[in-house]
Design an enzyme around this catalytic site. Sequence first.
Site, PDB file in Angstrom:
ATOM      1  N   ASP A 134      44.792 -33.316   9.947  1.00 35.83           N
ATOM      2  CA  ASP A 134      45.688 -32.396   9.238  1.00 35.83           C
ATOM      3  C   ASP A 134      46.197 -33.088   7.981  1.00 35.83           C
ATOM      4  OD1 ASP A 134      45.621 -30.200  10.863  1.00 35.83           O
ATOM      5  OD2 ASP A 134      47.401 -30.761  12.044  1.00 35.83           O
ATOM      6  N   TYR A 182      52.894 -43.688  40.740  1.00 36.31           N
ATOM      7  CA  TYR A 182      53.161 -43.072  42.042  1.00 36.31           C
ATOM      8  C   TYR A 182      52.717 -43.946  43.201  1.00 36.31           C
ATOM      9  CZ  TYR A 182      54.973 -38.703  40.289  1.00 36.31           C
ATOM     10  OH  TYR A 182      55.759 -37.768  39.705  1.00 36.31           O
ATOM     11  N   GLU A 217      40.783 -34.411  14.345  1.00 40.72           N
ATOM     12  CA  GLU A 217      42.054 -34.429  15.070  1.00 40.72           C
ATOM     13  C   GLU A 217      42.212 -33.217  15.980  1.00 40.72           C
ATOM     14  OE1 GLU A 217      45.513 -34.413  12.490  1.00 40.72           O
ATOM     15  OE2 GLU A 217      46.830 -33.829  14.153  1.00 40.72           O
TER      16      GLU A 217
END
Lengths: 363, 554
Positions: A252, A106, A200
């Site tokens: 996971d 930006y 995680e």
Amino acid sequence: MVMAKKISEAERQRDVVEKSLKQLGNLIYDQINEGEFPWIMMQSRSIDNIQYDDTVRQYILGDRMIKRHSRNIKHIRPFTQLVWTAWFARELVKLRKTSTLREVYYSARGQRDIEYNDQKESDNIITDLEVALNKAREEFGIFPEERSAIFGDLTIEYTVPGYEGRRTNLTDHPDGVMVGPAVTSSEFIETTANKILVIEKGAMFTRLVEEQAHKKFNAILVHTAGQSPRSTRNIIHRLNKMWGMPVYIFTDGDPWGVHIAMVIVSGSANAAHLRGLTTPDAKWIGVWASDIINYKLPTENLTEFDKKRLTELQSDPRYKEDPWNREIETFIKLQKKAELEAFSLYGLTYIVDKYLPEKLNEN
Amino acid sequence: MAQQEYQAVSPSDFFYRNREIAGFSNPSRAIYVGIRELLENSLDACESAQEPPKIYIRITEESIQNNENSTVIYYIRVEDNGTGVPSEQIPACFAQVFYGSKYTLKQSRGTFGLGGTMTILFGQITTHKPVIVTSSTGEDIHQFEMMIDIQKNQAQILRHSIYSNVKKWRGTIVELQMEGDYPRIQSRMIEYFKQTAMVNPYLDLTFIDPKNRLYRFERGTDIMPVLPRAVRPHPHGIDVETFRRLISITKTKDMKNFMMEHFQGIGSITSERFLTFAGIESKQKPINLSPEEIVKIVYAAKDFKEFKRPDSSCLSPIGQELLETGIRKELGLTEDDFIKTIQRPAATYSGYPFIIEAAVVAGKTVRKLGQGITLYRFANKIPLLFDESSCVSFKVISKNINWKTYKVNQDTPLVVAIHVCSTKIPYKSVGKEFLADQPEVEKEIANAIRKAARDLRIFISHSLRLERQRHRLNVFSKYLPKISEFSQKLADKEESPDIQKLLNEVNVPPQQEETEDEDENGSSDDDVILPEDEDFPEVEEDEIEEDDGNGEKN
Ligand SMILES: Nc1ncnc2c1ncn2[C@@H]1O[C@H](COP(=O)(O)OP(=O)(O)O)[C@@H](O)[C@H]1O
Ligand SMILES: [Mg+2]
């Protein structure tokens, strides 16, 4: 005494970065004055110049160099953006401010003719600057948006303006401490922990904090929030290197978790130009495919997407060894996956009381 | 039993009943065709007089019709400085279909003694008003107020006034009223005038439209093309009916002399050879030819290979210079624009001579006309505005010419003008708006364009180079100051580095090294963006600077 030394170390770092940015400015300045279209040389980041290096145990850039030349009409705009970004980075370093990738994008919009078409273009130029100067963008004060967290008995000392020399213990805040520019740039003072547990998922991280896992396992807990940001990987790397703390990664039980672990271990191709982000001795301890059987975990079926990803992982040389190879094959055999939260089936404390101790013992 | 009635239809009557054949198919088209016919008559008359035409046209609203089409009655006035018409000829010329002065074999706009009269006829049947023709050949001025007696195909003179001609005026004024719909045809009308001015650069035209707006088309030159000469017909182009007519009027006594007398380019040797070829006695009396023999001769004339090419002195092409003058003037070309005009040598199709002229125009001014090719079609100095895509010239520019050869791509703005002149324009239909695919004509059009386009390639690559140069300078003058500014800030310098040297270098036409790089993409107008994948030039091995081994962080 100790404190003063630490600060001057951070100061020195900043000095080095600022100097190299200034040097870049000098180089270009002189080239123009000598009537030469400015150019800079850097390692090529094209796929065929990225290779896995067994010695450093991570991806690295090859020897091929490329020249970014402002003489070429197609390249002068990115070249200009690079010089602007370097200036922007130097301002950050000089003013001891930090910014984010998005903010840089930006900020460029405020510059006529420099503005980027999208953030990807801007991120790309920042990576160019990293390669050109052989520095990570965090050193220029440019951070990603993603925020991960850290918790445990680790005393750090801030180097950010207004906090220089201030210390804090990372158990002070029960939600964990967000890994932002301040933590990333801090010095590690002391710890009683002797291992690092990387998790995680946020829910599991919170559970471990609640169950006092840091005490139970004498560990520093790190929450990656999915794919771990570079700053977090850098912290893991530093803790491992400084105190020789073993690192255990807990994700996971699916192909995505497997890869999150691998990136912490050996990095990503995108960051092949950087060092200090990998922890080659870190261990992935679960959730494994074999845990699904051993702990009779509730599962979900692999999706097509999961299956495709598994085959992709198999063709990556880094997954040739066990447990990686073995577990990937087991996933394929089972056609199942399991999430970290799956252990809740056995009660909220099961994971801390039973699973983790067993896994840590094994590895 | 009802009795059969037999009745002859006069030509006026025929056209009265079939007016769309002559182009008067609807109210807007009628006014367009009417103006066009009158203007073309004026142009023909001025050319015959070898006088640069000065023509004044006015259309005024007379009254609104109360019919469902809400058409309007217009008053039309067309005034010229041409030959004028001898007073005794005026009634027939303007009030009798198939009467005129242009039956000879030479190029003119009118042909059958039809157009002008049809306009007057159409005006009469839509308004019941007479036509007023005022004309002088330089002597007295004659004014006729007439109606056409449609059944008799002749003038019904209401008034004939004679005025003394103090100012020695010569020319013709036609005034008539007509029902029409001008607003719907307005843009075509103006385009028609513009293109007429383009192909007749010696024309001075003033037009005042129904809203009282003045349009001026000033002449760009006083020079006029050489007058065509009337010629005898070429045997190739003869038909049985014309042949029979010649036989009925000939004063020659035998076929050998008949051929020499009535056809062009036949001497005594050719005449005898041809008659032998056709199997006709050269002593044979023309008057005694049997119908079978006439057919035999007409067919033999088409097959006989030894006639001379048709005489093209009956043609009046515009010429390269005049065509250029006209196009430059009407398109407002500047010195920087490219224009090439071409006149092909005379060629023939079916015994008719024809000449193709062409122009190819490119450059900044043309860009204003839009992208791609703008085609202007002319036949005997008349613009053809309708049915472009059915015209053979359209086929040539869109199919036969490989524009890539000339560096022209799909949206390169380009003007192509084609002018066909002939004693018989190969119109595909009665509408006289587009040309048939005569292979000879098609080939010549293509030849003309190719020849005109030969220099175009050079012009286009030159202007592309300039364009690219301009673009380069633009880009570099945009970014170099920024690089300079930020490198100065980055290096903590007091003054900004001097980029003038670099800008000067950019201003020099690029050398091969770099054009290569840009030519690949061809489009120098592309915004410069960072390629996603690295496609930056690789550097030679020996240029590689060793990594300082300082890579390790922390
Ligand atoms: N403005 C004019 N000046 C001189 N002669 C004219 C003019 N308009 C018409 N004529 C004469 O009238 C004749 C008939 O005109 P028109 O009906 O338009 O047929 P065409 O033009 O085909 O001969 C022309 O051949 C010409 O001799
Ligand atoms: Mg006419």
